[in-house]
Motif scaffolding. Sequence first.
Motif, short mmCIF file in Angstrom:
data_model
loop_
_atom_site.label_atom_id
_atom_site.label_comp_id
_atom_site.label_asym_id
_atom_site.label_seq_id
_atom_site.Cartn_x
_atom_site.Cartn_y
_atom_site.Cartn_z
N GLN A 188 0.84 -1.21 0.00
CA GLN A 188 0.00 0.00 0.00
C GLN A 188 0.87 1.25 0.00
O GLN A 188 1.99 1.24 0.53
CB GLN A 188 -0.86 0.05 1.27
N CYS B 25 -1.80 8.17 2.53
CA CYS B 25 -1.60 9.49 3.14
C CYS B 25 -2.66 9.69 4.22
O CYS B 25 -3.81 9.28 4.03
CB CYS B 25 -1.79 10.58 2.10
N GLY C 74 -5.63 4.92 1.17
CA GLY C 74 -4.59 3.94 0.90
C GLY C 74 -4.79 3.41 -0.52
O GLY C 74 -5.92 3.13 -0.92
N GLY D 284 -3.72 0.44 -3.39
CA GLY D 284 -3.15 -0.90 -3.51
C GLY D 284 -2.17 -0.92 -4.68
O GLY D 284 -2.58 -0.87 -5.83
P1 HAM Z 1 -8.59 -0.80 2.25
O1 HAM Z 1 -9.69 -0.45 1.33
O2 HAM Z 1 -8.77 -1.96 3.13
O3 HAM Z 1 -8.29 0.50 3.11
O4 HAM Z 1 -7.26 -1.02 1.43
C1 HAM Z 1 -6.79 -0.03 0.52
C2 HAM Z 1 -6.42 -0.67 -0.79
O5 HAM Z 1 -5.48 -1.72 -0.58
C3 HAM Z 1 -7.56 -1.37 -1.52
O6 HAM Z 1 -8.37 -0.46 -2.23
C4 HAM Z 1 -6.81 -2.29 -2.44
O7 HAM Z 1 -6.39 -1.59 -3.60
C5 HAM Z 1 -5.61 -2.68 -1.61
N1 HAM Z 1 -5.82 -4.02 -1.04
C6 HAM Z 1 -6.53 -4.37 0.04
N2 HAM Z 1 -6.48 -5.70 0.25
C7 HAM Z 1 -5.71 -6.21 -0.74
C8 HAM Z 1 -5.27 -7.53 -1.09
N3 HAM Z 1 -5.58 -8.61 -0.35
N4 HAM Z 1 -4.46 -7.68 -2.19
C9 HAM Z 1 -4.12 -6.60 -2.94
N5 HAM Z 1 -4.50 -5.34 -2.64
C10 HAM Z 1 -5.29 -5.14 -1.57
C11 HAM Z 1 -7.31 0.59 4.03
O8 HAM Z 1 -6.45 -0.24 4.20
C12 HAM Z 1 -7.34 1.90 4.79
N6 HAM Z 1 -6.24 1.89 5.77
C13 HAM Z 1 -7.23 3.09 3.86
C14 HAM Z 1 -7.28 4.39 4.59
C15 HAM Z 1 -6.22 5.18 4.84
N7 HAM Z 1 -8.34 4.92 5.17
C16 HAM Z 1 -8.00 6.05 5.76
N8 HAM Z 1 -6.71 6.23 5.60
#
Ligand code: HAM
Length: 419
Positions: free
Chosen positions: A118, A121, A302, A304
Amino acid sequence: MRDILPQEQPYWQQVRRVSEKVATDFGYQRVDLPLVEFTNLFTRSIGSGTDIIEKEMYSFSTKGGERVSLRPEFTAGVARAYIQHGMHILPRPVKLYYTGSCYRYDRPQEGRWREFYQFGCEVIGEQNPVLDAQIIQMGWRIIHQLGIRNVKVHVSSIGCPACRKNYRNLLVHYLESKKQKLCIDCKRKLDTNPLRILDCKEDKCIQVRTNAPQSIDHLCDECRIHFKELLEYLEELGIPFELDSALVRGLDYYTKTVFEFFSALGSDDSGKSKRNALGGGGRYDQLIKMLGGEDTPAVGFGLGLDRLVIEMKKLGVRVHKEPNPRIFLAQLGNFAKRKSLRLFESLERAGIMVAESFGRGSLKSQMKIAGRLGVEVTLILGQKEALDGTVIMKDMASGNQEIIDAGKIVDEVKKRLKK
Ligand code: HAM
């Protein structure tokens, strides 16, 4: 989990370069956080009823008996670091970016890995919706600058705890009346985490929720104004967005704004529910307080990186590749090999990329490699040249050879490369 081999690296380097440049241009500073945190941090932040916590965390006990987990995401760690390092005394807002691997024990498939990367910001300490808009603008800008055009932002508001409670009651009332039509998992969620039903990928649950009450119709005044202003800012910025009331996100810390980035091109068209988001985020005004800090609003996103790379490949985006060396350095004999090491260093210090095959003894095999690499010039250092303090410079196109004084070779090579 998988290896990312050298041939893929130009994509990854481009993604890192572009995302870090946008973040620093917007005034964000980098933080690096541990890969492992106390399990408790994630459970409290992400929420015990979520898939990440229920099914996907890599958790284990240390030799000291502490329960720890590999980070499934960064926001919880950023909030922990903000509190732990007393960042509330810094001028607001505090703007941080990060990049690194995350771990989720999900069913592996294209675009979904157990180890993924990831970039994100977080802007901490302001509640004005202009920051929500700017955060969306940054994510959108990064994706766009990577050559992934036609990015669409799906945006919604899930309100604050007060309006969410009312909405939740309405939703449960509606879903109870359709309970028989829900999948087994969602029947269970009706008691534990009904909002998650909006996120279910089962066709029959998607059917049920088409007529379900929508969170954006049930916001309190403050949340409604916040959301309205955000949409106005997005319009002002010319960022294409779509209101998406089925957007619930997989993490419980959100309040008000939630969003996800999707690419219209290049992804499969089998319906949004089956499409992977390139990134997502939202506002989390309660998280820092809930973790023991001061009452501090925040918003972030975030991306991916693995999915960005897939999308760039699908779209045939051209990436910057390191130039190939135009010089080959061949050597013959032990003394010449020693001298070659020094000569290689002088050329490299002068910014000249040189290929070599020091492990080989025969000149013939070295010349073969030079030919295969397509270099313009080969420098040859044999026993005689090493003793004389000279180097043979061979023009590969014409086959002409010149003997050059070793002290002048760097300048001669530079002259030749300019031509
Ligand atoms: P999230 O939607 O769980 O949000 O993850 C952000 C991005 O990480 C997803 O849109 C996707 O592109 C990528 N992603 C998640 N899981 C996978 C996986 N198993 N394999 C590949 N890519 C993946 C967050 O993690 C929050 N922390 C975002 C955030 C930041 N919200 C506020 N600040």
